[in-house]
Scaffold this active site. Structure first.
Site, PDB file in Angstrom:
ATOM      1  N   SER A 221       0.839  -1.199   0.000  1.00 49.61           N
ATOM      2  CA  SER A 221       0.000   0.000   0.000  1.00 49.61           C
ATOM      3  C   SER A 221       0.875   1.249   0.000  1.00 49.61           C
ATOM      4  O   SER A 221       0.400   2.343  -0.328  1.00 49.61           O
ATOM      5  CB  SER A 221      -0.913   0.010   1.222  1.00 49.61           C
ATOM      6  OG  SER A 221      -0.142  -0.039   2.413  1.00 49.61           O
ATOM      7  N   HIS A 255      -4.933  13.342   1.724  1.00 47.57           N
ATOM      8  CA  HIS A 255      -4.415  13.146   0.367  1.00 47.57           C
ATOM      9  C   HIS A 255      -4.974  14.194  -0.587  1.00 47.57           C
ATOM     10  O   HIS A 255      -5.964  14.869  -0.285  1.00 47.57           O
ATOM     11  CB  HIS A 255      -4.773  11.756  -0.164  1.00 47.57           C
ATOM     12  CG  HIS A 255      -3.854  10.673   0.333  1.00 47.57           C
ATOM     13  ND1 HIS A 255      -4.077  10.022   1.525  1.00 47.57           N
ATOM     14  CD2 HIS A 255      -2.719  10.143  -0.189  1.00 47.57           C
ATOM     15  CE1 HIS A 255      -3.117   9.125   1.709  1.00 47.57           C
ATOM     16  NE2 HIS A 255      -2.281   9.177   0.687  1.00 47.57           N
ATOM     17  N   HIS A 256      -4.359  14.234  -1.752  1.00 50.50           N
ATOM     18  CA  HIS A 256      -4.761  15.126  -2.838  1.00 50.50           C
ATOM     19  C   HIS A 256      -6.214  14.853  -3.278  1.00 50.50           C
ATOM     20  O   HIS A 256      -6.753  13.766  -3.042  1.00 50.50           O
ATOM     21  CB  HIS A 256      -3.818  14.949  -4.030  1.00 50.50           C
ATOM     22  CG  HIS A 256      -3.668  13.507  -4.444  1.00 50.50           C
ATOM     23  ND1 HIS A 256      -4.455  12.914  -5.385  1.00 50.50           N
ATOM     24  CD2 HIS A 256      -2.829  12.531  -3.996  1.00 50.50           C
ATOM     25  CE1 HIS A 256      -4.106  11.654  -5.531  1.00 50.50           C
ATOM     26  NE2 HIS A 256      -3.128  11.380  -4.698  1.00 50.50           N
ATOM     27  N   LYS A 259      -7.559  11.611  -5.416  1.00 50.34           N
ATOM     28  CA  LYS A 259      -7.529  10.237  -4.912  1.00 50.34           C
ATOM     29  C   LYS A 259      -8.914   9.611  -4.949  1.00 50.34           C
ATOM     30  O   LYS A 259      -9.895  10.199  -4.516  1.00 50.34           O
ATOM     31  CB  LYS A 259      -6.949  10.203  -3.488  1.00 50.34           C
ATOM     32  CG  LYS A 259      -6.758   8.787  -2.965  1.00 50.34           C
ATOM     33  CD  LYS A 259      -5.690   8.707  -1.886  1.00 50.34           C
ATOM     34  CE  LYS A 259      -5.517   7.293  -1.367  1.00 50.34           C
ATOM     35  NZ  LYS A 259      -5.093   6.343  -2.410  1.00 50.34           N
ATOM     36  N   THR A 266      -2.565   2.871   2.680  1.00 48.19           N
ATOM     37  CA  THR A 266      -1.585   2.952   3.773  1.00 48.19           C
ATOM     38  C   THR A 266      -2.295   3.008   5.126  1.00 48.19           C
ATOM     39  O   THR A 266      -1.885   2.344   6.082  1.00 48.19           O
ATOM     40  CB  THR A 266      -0.706   4.216   3.604  1.00 48.19           C
ATOM     41  OG1 THR A 266      -0.190   4.223   2.277  1.00 48.19           O
ATOM     42  CG2 THR A 266       0.426   4.241   4.607  1.00 48.19           C
TER      43      THR A 266
HETATM   44  N1  LIG Z   1       1.706   1.998  -2.989  1.00 53.07           N
HETATM   45  C1  LIG Z   1       2.208   3.227  -3.108  1.00 53.07           C
HETATM   46  O1  LIG Z   1       3.326   3.530  -2.624  1.00 53.07           O
HETATM   47  C2  LIG Z   1       1.412   4.246  -3.850  1.00 53.07           C
HETATM   48  C3  LIG Z   1       0.221   3.911  -4.381  1.00 53.07           C
HETATM   49  N2  LIG Z   1      -0.486   4.789  -5.136  1.00 53.07           N
HETATM   50  C4  LIG Z   1      -1.682   4.252  -5.772  1.00 53.07           C
HETATM   51  O2  LIG Z   1      -1.365   4.025  -7.141  1.00 53.07           O
HETATM   52  C5  LIG Z   1      -2.497   4.247  -7.963  1.00 53.07           C
HETATM   53  C6  LIG Z   1      -2.137   5.228  -9.078  1.00 53.07           C
HETATM   54  O3  LIG Z   1      -1.695   6.435  -8.539  1.00 53.07           O
HETATM   55  P1  LIG Z   1      -1.302   7.677  -9.493  1.00 53.07           P
HETATM   56  O4  LIG Z   1      -0.247   7.314 -10.446  1.00 53.07           O
HETATM   57  O5  LIG Z   1      -1.083   8.795  -8.564  1.00 53.07           O
HETATM   58  O6  LIG Z   1      -2.681   7.879 -10.293  1.00 53.07           O
HETATM   59  P2  LIG Z   1      -2.905   8.599 -11.695  1.00 53.07           P
HETATM   60  O7  LIG Z   1      -4.368   8.842 -11.789  1.00 53.07           O
HETATM   61  O8  LIG Z   1      -2.007   9.761 -11.852  1.00 53.07           O
HETATM   62  O9  LIG Z   1      -2.469   7.504 -12.774  1.00 53.07           O
HETATM   63  C7  LIG Z   1      -3.188   6.347 -13.037  1.00 53.07           C
HETATM   64  C8  LIG Z   1      -2.958   5.958 -14.479  1.00 53.07           C
HETATM   65  O10 LIG Z   1      -3.528   4.683 -14.711  1.00 53.07           O
HETATM   66  C9  LIG Z   1      -4.144   4.734 -15.988  1.00 53.07           C
HETATM   67  N3  LIG Z   1      -5.150   3.687 -16.100  1.00 53.07           N
HETATM   68  C10 LIG Z   1      -6.418   3.685 -15.649  1.00 53.07           C
HETATM   69  N4  LIG Z   1      -7.016   2.522 -15.949  1.00 53.07           N
HETATM   70  C11 LIG Z   1      -6.106   1.780 -16.609  1.00 53.07           C
HETATM   71  C12 LIG Z   1      -6.127   0.497 -17.185  1.00 53.07           C
HETATM   72  N5  LIG Z   1      -7.218  -0.260 -17.143  1.00 53.07           N
HETATM   73  N6  LIG Z   1      -4.996   0.038 -17.763  1.00 53.07           N
HETATM   74  C13 LIG Z   1      -3.904   0.789 -17.836  1.00 53.07           C
HETATM   75  N7  LIG Z   1      -3.822   2.023 -17.302  1.00 53.07           N
HETATM   76  C14 LIG Z   1      -4.910   2.512 -16.701  1.00 53.07           C
HETATM   77  C15 LIG Z   1      -4.733   6.131 -16.086  1.00 53.07           C
HETATM   78  O11 LIG Z   1      -5.026   6.504 -17.418  1.00 53.07           O
HETATM   79  C16 LIG Z   1      -3.593   6.936 -15.480  1.00 53.07           C
HETATM   80  O12 LIG Z   1      -2.639   7.316 -16.449  1.00 53.07           O
HETATM   81  C17 LIG Z   1      -3.611   4.686  -7.005  1.00 53.07           C
HETATM   82  O13 LIG Z   1      -4.356   3.540  -6.643  1.00 53.07           O
HETATM   83  C18 LIG Z   1      -2.862   5.189  -5.773  1.00 53.07           C
HETATM   84  O14 LIG Z   1      -3.617   5.033  -4.599  1.00 53.07           O
HETATM   85  C19 LIG Z   1      -0.035   6.041  -5.366  1.00 53.07           C
HETATM   86  C20 LIG Z   1       1.139   6.450  -4.830  1.00 53.07           C
HETATM   87  C21 LIG Z   1       1.965   5.598  -4.011  1.00 53.07           C
HETATM   88  O1  LIG Z   2      -3.249   7.821  -4.056  1.00 54.39           O
HETATM   89  C1  LIG Z   2      -2.151   8.218  -3.612  1.00 54.39           C
HETATM   90  O2  LIG Z   2      -1.620   9.266  -4.010  1.00 54.39           O
HETATM   91  C2  LIG Z   2      -1.463   7.395  -2.602  1.00 54.39           C
HETATM   92  N1  LIG Z   2      -1.931   6.207  -2.379  1.00 54.39           N
HETATM   93  C3  LIG Z   2      -1.400   5.246  -1.498  1.00 54.39           C
HETATM   94  C4  LIG Z   2      -2.407   4.919  -0.429  1.00 54.39           C
HETATM   95  O3  LIG Z   2      -3.590   4.790  -0.742  1.00 54.39           O
HETATM   96  O4  LIG Z   2      -2.027   4.760   0.724  1.00 54.39           O
HETATM   97  C5  LIG Z   2      -0.040   5.612  -0.987  1.00 54.39           C
HETATM   98  C6  LIG Z   2       0.219   7.080  -0.794  1.00 54.39           C
HETATM   99  O5  LIG Z   2      -0.361   7.477   0.390  1.00 54.39           O
HETATM  100  C7  LIG Z   2      -0.236   7.907  -1.961  1.00 54.39           C
END
Ligand SMILES: NC(=O)C1=CN([C@@H]2O[C@H](COP(=O)(O)OP(=O)(O)OC[C@H]3O[C@@H](n4cnc5c(N)ncnc54)[C@H](O)[C@@H]3O)[C@@H](O)[C@H]2O)C=CC1
Ligand SMILES: O=C(O)C1=N[C@H](C(=O)O)C[C@H](O)C1
Length: 370
Positions: A221, A255-256, A259, A266
């Site tokens: 996460s 978060h932003h 989201k 997390t």
């Molecule tokens: N585990 C971690 O450390 C973190 C997790 N996240 C999670 O990661 C995910 C993405 O975050 P961001 O990049 O900030 O979001 P974002 O919205 O900027 O990017 C998501 C991308 O996925 C694409 N997408 C949507 N459906 C799709 C599909 N079926 N196939 C291929 N691509 C597809 C969208 O067009 C977009 O370009 C969220 O679930 C967020 O919560 C975000 C930051 C850190």
């Molecule tokens: O959506 C995000 O941006 C993030 N998603 C992850 C979460 O759901 O915990 C990790 C991080 O906090 C950023």
């Protein structure tokens, strides 16, 4: 008192690895480096000998404040010889100064590549905020991006380029992550994923696919080192606080505004860990939700056995998580506040490096044992 001395047996490759700068910091000695083999470490401290065997150990010992490392000759086991033709042993001295490991008697030209198996072929699934940042960090670390799949070119799952990837890094949405795993598994590609919000619906099946059908998924996460440390502090604090029922506990995540899920993945991980360690809470519940326009929905009311998690959506906040213990007398709060997404992205690439040489369902616990 005599300095702790670590005698470490390491091999050094002759290939070039971008190290950057004139010293090697903790990142290079990072436990996530995919060292596939054991190299023996003997810790000598006041006559006590401790056996260590992985890069993790070096990292941990460094953080513990060890003064001096000695790297001595390494006797290659067969497997290393097979994997790395031309590897040679050398001796280096490392010192630990204010949490930084500086390399002495090692010129930059010699390049320590003991931590690299090879440059990897990486596919990106999801080319949004995280996908872009991961691309940048992966390239900086010498990897190749062989395929980028987003919503408009999903047919590329069937492409040769995608199939050639050592690992696919997936950051998309709660609704699409599971299907992406299936596509990647069908193409025979291992997955590292940070997408959140899919576990209630698909968690069981994904566990089965990895445990019984031989697929590989590294999921977390939150991939940042800071949150891994924060998680360990959370578990330790919950363990202490289980003896102090005068404190009630709640959580908050900010978060932003883009989201899609709440509470954050997390926050759920932290809540589950906390519940596991503290006797008086047995489930987490959604508390209040503060929308970008300031409107508050949900409720602060919850039963004594419930851990309330409040969510706030505001501006472009990368992610803030707090655990709050409150009593009549005082309040103890621990907070992790991400300044940007770099920590998440670096962690995901490090996890990919680890995943290239490991199998099954992998988590941050495989990398850090705090
Ligand atoms: N585990 C971690 O450390 C973190 C997790 N996240 C999670 O990661 C995910 C993405 O975050 P961001 O990049 O900030 O979001 P974002 O919205 O900027 O990017 C998501 C991308 O996925 C694409 N997408 C949507 N459906 C799709 C599909 N079926 N196939 C291929 N691509 C597809 C969208 O067009 C977009 O370009 C969220 O679930 C967020 O919560 C975000 C930051 C850190
Ligand atoms: O959506 C995000 O941006 C993030 N998603 C992850 C979460 O759901 O915990 C990790 C991080 O906090 C950023």
């Amino acid at each position: 008192m005599q300095d702790d001395v670590v005698i470490m047996y390491v091999f050094v490759m002759t290939v070039d690895v971008p190290v950057g700068g004139s010293s090697v910091n903790l990142d290079v000695a990072h436990p996530c480096r995919p060292v596939q083999f054991d190299f023996g470490v003997e810790k000598v401290r006041a006559g006590v000998s401790v056996e260590c065997s992985r890069v993790d150990d070096l990292y941990r010992l460094a953080v513990c404040g060890l003064q001096r490392f000695e790297w001595k000759e390494f006797v290659f086991p067969d497997v290393v010889q097979q994997l790395f033709h031309g590897a040679r042993a050398e001796k280096f001295i490392f010192t630990n100064k204010s949490n930084e490991i500086q390399v002495k008697s090692l010129s930059l030209r010699e390049k320590i590549s003991a931590y690299y198996l090879k440059n990897m072929k990486i596919a990106l699934i999801g080319y949004g905020k995280m996908g872009h940042m991961i691309e940048q960090i992966a390239l900086e670390r010498g990897h190749e991006i062989v395929s980028i799949i987003d919503i408009d070119n999903r047919e590329d799952f069937a492409s040769e380029a995608f199939r050639s990837a050592d690992v696919a890094i997936e950051f998309t949405t709660p609704q699409t992550a599971y299907d992406n795993y299936l596509q990647a598994f069908a193409a025979g590609v291992k997955v590292v994923s940070g997408s959140t919000g899919w576990i209630p619906e698909h968690g069981e099946e994904v566990r089965r696919l990895c445990r019984e059908e031989g697929h590989t998924l590294f999921w977390s996460s939150n991939f940042s080192l800071g949150v891994a440390i924060f998680g360990a502090v959370n578990r330790y604090l919950a363990h202490i606080m289980s003896g102090f029922p005068a404190y009630d506990v709640r959580m908050e995540e900010v978060h932003h505004v883009h989201k899609l899920d709440a509470p954050s993945g997390t926050a759920i991980t932290l809540a589950e860990d906390l519940i596991h360690a503290i006797g008086r809470k047995d489930k987490w519940v959604k508390g209040t939700f503060t929308a970008p326009d300031g409107t508050v929905s949900g409720t602060e009311a919850c039963a004594a056995n419930e851990l309330r998690v409040d969510s706030i959506r505001r501006g472009e906040v990368p992610g803030i998580h707090s655990v709050v213990y409150d009593s009549e007398a005082d309040c103890i709060t621990i907070t992790h506040d991400a300044h940007n997404r770099k920590g998440f992205a670096l962690g995901a690439v490090l996890a990919a490096e680890y995943t290239a040489t490991h199998e099954g369902l992998l988590t941050m616990d495989d990398l850090f044992q705090f």
